[in-house]
Design a protein around this motif. Structure first.
Motif, PDB file in Angstrom:
ATOM      1  N   TRP A 135       1.002   7.009   1.737  1.00 19.11           N
ATOM      2  CA  TRP A 135      -0.066   6.042   1.491  1.00 19.11           C
ATOM      3  C   TRP A 135       0.159   4.801   2.339  1.00 19.11           C
ATOM      4  CZ3 TRP A 135      -4.117   7.667  -1.218  1.00 19.11           C
ATOM      5  CH2 TRP A 135      -3.942   8.744  -2.085  1.00 19.11           C
ATOM      6  N   SER A 136      -0.937   4.205   2.809  1.00 20.12           N
ATOM      7  CA  SER A 136      -0.823   3.020   3.671  1.00 20.12           C
ATOM      8  C   SER A 136      -0.371   1.797   2.888  1.00 20.12           C
ATOM      9  CB  SER A 136      -2.167   2.740   4.357  1.00 20.12           C
ATOM     10  OG  SER A 136      -3.195   2.565   3.384  1.00 20.12           O
ATOM     11  N   THR A 137      -0.813   1.692   1.616  1.00 22.05           N
ATOM     12  CA  THR A 137      -0.414   0.570   0.768  1.00 22.05           C
ATOM     13  C   THR A 137      -0.221   1.058  -0.663  1.00 22.05           C
ATOM     14  OG1 THR A 137      -2.651  -0.092   0.071  1.00 22.05           O
ATOM     15  CG2 THR A 137      -1.842  -1.009   2.165  1.00 22.05           C
ATOM     16  N   ALA A 138       0.561   0.325  -1.423  1.00 20.10           N
ATOM     17  CA  ALA A 138       0.767   0.654  -2.834  1.00 20.10           C
ATOM     18  C   ALA A 138      -0.530   0.489  -3.619  1.00 20.10           C
ATOM     19  CB  ALA A 138       1.860  -0.231  -3.420  1.00 20.10           C
ATOM     20  N   HIS A 139      -1.351  -0.469  -3.203  1.00 23.62           N
ATOM     21  CA  HIS A 139      -2.626  -0.705  -3.890  1.00 23.62           C
ATOM     22  C   HIS A 139      -3.512   0.539  -3.833  1.00 23.62           C
ATOM     23  CE1 HIS A 139      -6.437  -2.485  -5.114  1.00 23.62           C
ATOM     24  NE2 HIS A 139      -6.973  -2.031  -3.991  1.00 23.62           N
ATOM     25  N   HIS A 140      -3.594   1.167  -2.661  1.00 24.44           N
ATOM     26  CA  HIS A 140      -4.418   2.371  -2.537  1.00 24.44           C
ATOM     27  C   HIS A 140      -3.842   3.515  -3.360  1.00 24.44           C
ATOM     28  CE1 HIS A 140      -5.857   0.488   1.405  1.00 24.44           C
ATOM     29  NE2 HIS A 140      -6.942   0.625   0.663  1.00 24.44           N
ATOM     30  N   ALA A 141      -2.533   3.651  -3.359  1.00 23.52           N
ATOM     31  CA  ALA A 141      -1.890   4.714  -4.134  1.00 23.52           C
ATOM     32  C   ALA A 141      -2.197   4.564  -5.622  1.00 23.52           C
ATOM     33  CB  ALA A 141      -0.383   4.691  -3.896  1.00 23.52           C
ATOM     34  N   ASN A 159       5.470   8.118 -11.250  1.00 26.33           N
ATOM     35  CA  ASN A 159       5.319   7.193 -10.128  1.00 26.33           C
ATOM     36  C   ASN A 159       4.820   5.831 -10.600  1.00 26.33           C
ATOM     37  OD1 ASN A 159       5.652   6.821  -7.351  1.00 26.33           O
ATOM     38  ND2 ASN A 159       3.525   7.320  -6.901  1.00 26.33           N
ATOM     39  N   SER A 160       3.868   5.845 -11.524  1.00 26.15           N
ATOM     40  CA  SER A 160       3.307   4.592 -12.052  1.00 26.15           C
ATOM     41  C   SER A 160       4.345   3.787 -12.815  1.00 26.15           C
ATOM     42  CB  SER A 160       2.114   4.904 -12.961  1.00 26.15           C
ATOM     43  OG  SER A 160       1.091   5.549 -12.248  1.00 26.15           O
ATOM     44  N   GLU A 161       5.157   4.474 -13.608  1.00 25.23           N
ATOM     45  CA  GLU A 161       6.198   3.781 -14.368  1.00 25.23           C
ATOM     46  C   GLU A 161       7.271   3.216 -13.438  1.00 25.23           C
ATOM     47  OE1 GLU A 161       7.392   6.785 -17.145  1.00 25.23           O
ATOM     48  OE2 GLU A 161       5.970   6.077 -18.665  1.00 25.23           O
ATOM     49  N   MET A 162       7.566   3.944 -12.372  1.00 23.98           N
ATOM     50  CA  MET A 162       8.576   3.489 -11.423  1.00 23.98           C
ATOM     51  C   MET A 162       8.125   2.228 -10.692  1.00 23.98           C
ATOM     52  SD  MET A 162      10.363   5.635  -8.302  1.00 23.98           S
ATOM     53  CE  MET A 162       8.788   5.863  -7.440  1.00 23.98           C
ATOM     54  N   HIS A 163       6.820   2.154 -10.386  1.00 20.57           N
ATOM     55  CA  HIS A 163       6.290   1.002  -9.653  1.00 20.57           C
ATOM     56  C   HIS A 163       5.666  -0.057 -10.568  1.00 20.57           C
ATOM     57  CE1 HIS A 163       6.407   4.062  -6.374  1.00 20.57           C
ATOM     58  NE2 HIS A 163       6.724   3.008  -5.637  1.00 20.57           N
ATOM     59  N   LEU A 164       5.748   0.170 -11.884  1.00 19.65           N
ATOM     60  CA  LEU A 164       5.192  -0.768 -12.864  1.00 19.65           C
ATOM     61  C   LEU A 164       3.685  -0.952 -12.687  1.00 19.65           C
ATOM     62  CD1 LEU A 164       8.019  -3.499 -12.823  1.00 19.65           C
ATOM     63  CD2 LEU A 164       7.784  -1.513 -14.339  1.00 19.65           C
TER      64      LEU A 164
END
Length: 271
Positions: free
Chosen positions: A161-167, A217-222
């Motif tokens: 992914w290009s950015t965390a926001h898009h992911a 993934n969501s929990e890892m990145h909060l």
């Protein structure tokens, strides 16, 4: 209503042509290439996302008439605005799902946002409907449902992914689309709906890890908003076949129960 329907259809078909041309797909668009000025993909998808809200904002038509308008067959094609929209968005998601940079990721998010808004207003966009393959995607055979499951699986976690926001946004929008379609009971008690639910349940297991992988993934990145969207989808899915799931009669039921127990223990969002 007929004039309004014609205007909506022309807008959607113009957007479809514009998206197809941006993807280098000229098949079926040659006859209109010289008669329109194509929109950019961003403008096309933004217009598609705004159409449901514009339809709902009309004060001269009751809600039932707006719904009927979006389902009204148009000329000899017998295709409604909702049909044309699904065909257009499936063309779009097929073109942008594999990524390739920030623009592709942004357009994928816009595609999913458009689908979510249409799913929330159109009763014909059911979970059964997402299992169908649109004319624009008949060569690959990938349905909307399979593509959304892929975006909420381990396959998406491996994507660059290009950015965390898009992911995060892809997780949120994909989960919200599926939740909206499950909440729509227009196809209740049909075999196609049960097949769609069974397909999602079985995908929870490894190696696909539908719901499991994006939640991890969501929990890892909060990403709390993504966690909420996934939690809502998981609990909605569990209510669909509650008796069979509670007794683990369907493949993937035990995995879903485990996932719900993990979410129940979440410090911020529980089910």
């Amino acid at each position: 209503q007929q004039c309004l329907n014609e205007g909506v259809m022309k807008m959607i078909l113009n957007c479809k042509t514009s998206i197809a041309l941006s993807l280098g797909m000229n098949n079926g668009t040659n006859h209109v290439e010289n008669s329109i000025r194509p929109f950019s993909p961003t403008v096309s998808l933004t217009l598609l996302a705004d159409l449901p809200g514009e339809a709902q904002s009309r004060n001269d038509l009751p809600t039932a008439d707006i719904e009927a308008l979006l389902q009204m067959p148009f000329d000899a094609t017998n295709m409604s605005a909702a049909d044309a929209m699904l065909d257009t968005l499936q063309l779009s998601i097929g073109g942008f799902i594999n990524g390739g940079g920030e623009m592709q990721d942004s357009l994928l998010c816009l595609t999913l946002k458009s689908l979510r808004k249409w799913a929330e207003i159109c009763k014909s966009i059911t979970i059964s409907r997402l299992m169908e393959t649109s004319p624009s995607n008949s060569t690959t055979g990938n349905s909307f449902l399979s593509q959304l499951v892929a975006l909420l699986s381990s396959q998406s976690e491996q994507r660059q992914w290009s950015t965390a926001h898009h992911a995060e946004d892809v997780i949120i929008q994909s989960a919200n689309v599926l939740t909206a379609c499950l909440d729509n009971t227009s196809d209740f008690c049909t075999q196609s709906r049960r097949s769609a639910v069974s397909s999602m349940l079985s995908s929870i297991q490894a190696p696909v890890e539908f719901l499991v992988s994006p939640l991890r993934n969501s929990e890892m990145h909060l990403w709390e908003d993504a966690t909420v969207a996934l939690s809502n989808l998981a609990s909605t899915l569990a209510r669909e076949e509650m008796e069979d799931i509670s007794t683990c009669q369907l493949q993937g039921s035990f995995d879903l129960i485990q996932l719900l127990l993990e979410l129940q223990a979440h410090p911020v969002h529980t089910v």
